[in-house]
Design a protein around this motif. Structure first.
Motif, PDB file in Angstrom:
ATOM      1  N   TYR A  91     -13.133  22.636  26.188  1.00 13.10           N
ATOM      2  CA  TYR A  91     -11.960  21.809  27.261  1.00 13.10           C
ATOM      3  C   TYR A  91     -11.941  21.307  25.595  1.00 13.10           C
ATOM      4  O   TYR A  91     -12.478  21.347  24.224  1.00 13.10           O
ATOM      5  CB  TYR A  91     -13.123  20.315  27.397  1.00 13.10           C
ATOM      6  CG  TYR A  91     -13.094  20.727  28.861  1.00 13.10           C
ATOM      7  CD1 TYR A  91     -12.943  21.069  30.342  1.00 13.10           C
ATOM      8  CD2 TYR A  91     -15.263  20.769  28.719  1.00 13.10           C
ATOM      9  CE1 TYR A  91     -13.620  21.227  31.000  1.00 13.10           C
ATOM     10  CE2 TYR A  91     -15.564  20.979  29.881  1.00 13.10           C
ATOM     11  CZ  TYR A  91     -14.883  20.955  31.529  1.00 13.10           C
ATOM     12  OH  TYR A  91     -16.040  21.284  32.527  1.00 13.10           O
ATOM     13  N   THR A  92     -10.761  21.136  25.568  1.00 11.15           N
ATOM     14  CA  THR A  92      -9.674  20.249  24.457  1.00 11.15           C
ATOM     15  C   THR A  92      -8.259  19.991  24.693  1.00 11.15           C
ATOM     16  O   THR A  92      -8.066  19.668  26.387  1.00 11.15           O
ATOM     17  CB  THR A  92      -9.112  21.909  23.169  1.00 11.15           C
ATOM     18  OG1 THR A  92      -8.767  21.322  22.064  1.00 11.15           O
ATOM     19  CG2 THR A  92      -8.487  22.635  23.211  1.00 11.15           C
ATOM     20  N   GLN A  93      -7.309  19.875  24.199  1.00 13.00           N
ATOM     21  CA  GLN A  93      -6.413  18.568  24.535  1.00 13.00           C
ATOM     22  C   GLN A  93      -5.348  19.764  23.326  1.00 13.00           C
ATOM     23  O   GLN A  93      -5.414  19.584  21.846  1.00 13.00           O
ATOM     24  CB  GLN A  93      -6.629  17.128  24.949  1.00 13.00           C
ATOM     25  CG  GLN A  93      -6.444  16.845  23.777  1.00 13.00           C
ATOM     26  CD  GLN A  93      -6.254  15.884  22.572  1.00 13.00           C
ATOM     27  OE1 GLN A  93      -4.924  15.190  23.259  1.00 13.00           O
ATOM     28  NE2 GLN A  93      -6.544  15.743  21.457  1.00 13.00           N
ATOM     29  N   GLY A  94      -3.860  18.204  23.468  1.00 10.46           N
ATOM     30  CA  GLY A  94      -2.504  18.615  22.943  1.00 10.46           C
ATOM     31  C   GLY A  94      -1.584  17.437  22.402  1.00 10.46           C
ATOM     32  O   GLY A  94      -1.680  17.664  24.003  1.00 10.46           O
ATOM     33  N   ASP A  95      -1.136  17.210  21.598  1.00 10.54           N
ATOM     34  CA  ASP A  95      -0.102  16.285  22.078  1.00 10.54           C
ATOM     35  C   ASP A  95       0.765  17.397  23.459  1.00 10.54           C
ATOM     36  O   ASP A  95       1.571  16.591  22.886  1.00 10.54           O
ATOM     37  CB  ASP A  95       0.253  15.363  20.825  1.00 10.54           C
ATOM     38  CG  ASP A  95      -0.634  14.636  20.349  1.00 10.54           C
ATOM     39  OD1 ASP A  95      -1.619  13.954  21.286  1.00 10.54           O
ATOM     40  OD2 ASP A  95      -0.585  14.578  19.039  1.00 10.54           O
ATOM     41  N   SER A  96       1.372  18.279  21.818  1.00 10.39           N
ATOM     42  CA  SER A  96       1.748  18.998  22.693  1.00 10.39           C
ATOM     43  C   SER A  96       1.644  20.462  22.966  1.00 10.39           C
ATOM     44  O   SER A  96       1.023  20.454  23.228  1.00 10.39           O
ATOM     45  CB  SER A  96       3.282  19.575  22.359  1.00 10.39           C
ATOM     46  OG  SER A  96       2.106  20.581  21.267  1.00 10.39           O
ATOM     47  N   PHE A  97       2.816  21.651  24.195  1.00 11.17           N
ATOM     48  CA  PHE A  97       1.302  22.852  24.354  1.00 11.17           C
ATOM     49  C   PHE A  97       1.110  23.715  23.263  1.00 11.17           C
ATOM     50  O   PHE A  97       0.225  23.871  23.517  1.00 11.17           O
ATOM     51  CB  PHE A  97       3.112  23.439  25.701  1.00 11.17           C
ATOM     52  CG  PHE A  97       1.950  25.038  25.930  1.00 11.17           C
ATOM     53  CD1 PHE A  97       2.065  24.359  27.503  1.00 11.17           C
ATOM     54  CD2 PHE A  97       2.858  25.422  25.137  1.00 11.17           C
ATOM     55  CE1 PHE A  97       0.981  25.940  27.453  1.00 11.17           C
ATOM     56  CE2 PHE A  97       1.991  26.782  25.688  1.00 11.17           C
ATOM     57  CZ  PHE A  97       1.314  26.984  27.212  1.00 11.17           C
ATOM     58  N   GLU A  98       1.862  23.524  22.429  1.00 12.36           N
ATOM     59  CA  GLU A  98       2.270  24.315  21.148  1.00 12.36           C
ATOM     60  C   GLU A  98       0.513  23.652  20.602  1.00 12.36           C
ATOM     61  O   GLU A  98       0.030  24.979  20.160  1.00 12.36           O
ATOM     62  CB  GLU A  98       2.649  24.696  20.514  1.00 12.36           C
ATOM     63  CG  GLU A  98       2.854  25.766  19.472  1.00 12.36           C
ATOM     64  CD  GLU A  98       2.255  27.019  19.458  1.00 12.36           C
ATOM     65  OE1 GLU A  98       1.868  27.663  18.751  1.00 12.36           O
ATOM     66  OE2 GLU A  98       2.946  27.474  20.428  1.00 12.36           O
ATOM     67  N   ASP A  99       0.914  22.685  20.851  1.00 11.81           N
ATOM     68  CA  ASP A  99      -0.428  22.093  19.909  1.00 11.81           C
ATOM     69  C   ASP A  99      -1.751  22.235  20.351  1.00 11.81           C
ATOM     70  O   ASP A  99      -2.934  22.691  19.790  1.00 11.81           O
ATOM     71  CB  ASP A  99      -0.237  20.915  19.576  1.00 11.81           C
ATOM     72  CG  ASP A  99      -1.534  19.028  19.152  1.00 11.81           C
ATOM     73  OD1 ASP A  99      -1.882  20.230  18.235  1.00 11.81           O
ATOM     74  OD2 ASP A  99      -2.093  18.141  19.523  1.00 11.81           O
ATOM     75  N   ALA A 100      -2.038  21.816  22.313  1.00 14.18           N
ATOM     76  CA  ALA A 100      -3.135  22.310  22.834  1.00 14.18           C
ATOM     77  C   ALA A 100      -3.233  23.816  22.558  1.00 14.18           C
ATOM     78  O   ALA A 100      -4.207  23.700  22.975  1.00 14.18           O
ATOM     79  CB  ALA A 100      -2.442  21.982  24.655  1.00 14.18           C
ATOM     80  N   ARG A 101      -2.562  24.292  23.034  1.00 14.22           N
ATOM     81  CA  ARG A 101      -2.505  25.989  22.729  1.00 14.22           C
ATOM     82  C   ARG A 101      -3.347  25.988  21.185  1.00 14.22           C
ATOM     83  O   ARG A 101      -4.580  27.086  21.605  1.00 14.22           O
ATOM     84  CB  ARG A 101      -0.922  26.834  22.830  1.00 14.22           C
ATOM     85  CG  ARG A 101      -1.754  28.473  22.979  1.00 14.22           C
ATOM     86  CD  ARG A 101       0.120  29.759  22.545  1.00 14.22           C
ATOM     87  NE  ARG A 101       0.492  29.725  21.049  1.00 14.22           N
ATOM     88  CZ  ARG A 101      -0.324  29.824  20.469  1.00 14.22           C
ATOM     89  NH1 ARG A 101      -1.727  30.827  20.444  1.00 14.22           N
ATOM     90  NH2 ARG A 101       0.145  29.518  19.288  1.00 14.22           N
ATOM     91  N   LYS A 102      -2.987  26.221  20.265  1.00 14.20           N
ATOM     92  CA  LYS A 102      -3.527  26.293  18.626  1.00 14.20           C
ATOM     93  C   LYS A 102      -5.080  25.604  19.114  1.00 14.20           C
ATOM     94  O   LYS A 102      -6.349  26.274  18.176  1.00 14.20           O
ATOM     95  CB  LYS A 102      -2.855  25.037  17.993  1.00 14.20           C
ATOM     96  CG  LYS A 102      -1.700  26.389  17.100  1.00 14.20           C
ATOM     97  CD  LYS A 102      -0.380  25.393  16.480  1.00 14.20           C
ATOM     98  CE  LYS A 102       0.967  25.872  15.567  1.00 14.20           C
ATOM     99  NZ  LYS A 102       1.431  25.665  14.907  1.00 14.20           N
ATOM    100  N   MET A 103      -4.928  24.293  19.895  1.00 13.16           N
ATOM    101  CA  MET A 103      -6.142  23.603  20.046  1.00 13.16           C
ATOM    102  C   MET A 103      -7.367  24.580  20.984  1.00 13.16           C
ATOM    103  O   MET A 103      -8.356  24.934  20.155  1.00 13.16           O
ATOM    104  CB  MET A 103      -6.491  21.907  20.542  1.00 13.16           C
ATOM    105  CG  MET A 103      -5.375  21.387  19.292  1.00 13.16           C
ATOM    106  SD  MET A 103      -5.962  21.361  18.308  1.00 13.16           S
ATOM    107  CE  MET A 103      -7.394  19.798  18.483  1.00 13.16           C
ATOM    108  N   ALA A 104      -6.685  24.850  21.526  1.00 16.11           N
ATOM    109  CA  ALA A 104      -7.401  25.970  22.446  1.00 16.11           C
ATOM    110  C   ALA A 104      -8.361  27.257  21.957  1.00 16.11           C
ATOM    111  O   ALA A 104      -9.598  27.640  22.348  1.00 16.11           O
ATOM    112  CB  ALA A 104      -6.804  26.796  24.429  1.00 16.11           C
ATOM    113  N   ILE A 105      -7.051  27.776  21.209  1.00 16.53           N
ATOM    114  CA  ILE A 105      -7.803  28.850  20.353  1.00 16.53           C
ATOM    115  C   ILE A 105      -9.203  28.371  19.512  1.00 16.53           C
ATOM    116  O   ILE A 105     -10.381  29.016  19.933  1.00 16.53           O
ATOM    117  CB  ILE A 105      -7.244  29.531  18.966  1.00 16.53           C
ATOM    118  CG1 ILE A 105      -5.470  30.374  20.464  1.00 16.53           C
ATOM    119  CG2 ILE A 105      -7.197  30.256  18.183  1.00 16.53           C
ATOM    120  CD1 ILE A 105      -3.894  30.257  19.270  1.00 16.53           C
TER     121      ILE A 105
END
Length: 135
Positions: free
Chosen positions: A31-45
């Motif tokens: 699991y992960t999270q991010g402040d924005s969609f792009e941030d969440a995508r990077k955190m997901a990787i």
């Protein structure tokens, strides 16, 4: 175990009040999270790469990838790819902090001579391992 150079899994992105949460239905506990969609995508990787790296190190079976996952209303299924070869290289060559305890007089003498502890502590285990292999 044959290690793949890349993995692609479905991630489910959920819009939250303060950003996006991300989960991987095929990767238990990832699991992960991010402040924005792009941030969440990077955190997901990053999260997926680390999770799969841990599974590889533990010799766990890597699940077969599929994009056919169940998502609820308001959730987005996003394919996430982890390029494992550079990630493995980064993880295996990262610096690891070690604590050293030596007598005060030795520390003072070494500081006066500007001894580089990091260099010594990298060379000593290599010498020790090579001398035990020669025996």
């Amino acid at each position: 175990m044959n290690k793949a150079s890349k993995y692609t899994y479905a991630a489910i992105f959920t819009k939250e009040a303060d950003g996006y949460s991300v989960r991987f239905p095929q990767l238990d506990g990832c699991y992960t999270q991010g402040d924005s969609f792009e941030d969440a995508r990077k955190m997901a990787i990053d999260a997926m790469s680390l999770h799969l790296y841990g599974m590889e190190k533990d010799n766990c079976a890597i699940p077969e990838s599929t994009m056919d996952v169940d998502a609820q209303d308001g959730e987005m299924v996003v394919p996430i790819t982890a390029w494992m070869t550079p990630f493995r290289d980064e993880m295996e060559n990262r610096a690891v902090k070690k604590t050293l305890t030596i007598p005060a007089w030795l520390n003072e003498a070494a500081e006066m001579r500007k001894v580089n502890y990091s260099q010594i502590l990298q060379c000593a285990p290599l010498r020790a391992m090579s001398s035990t292999q020669a025996s």
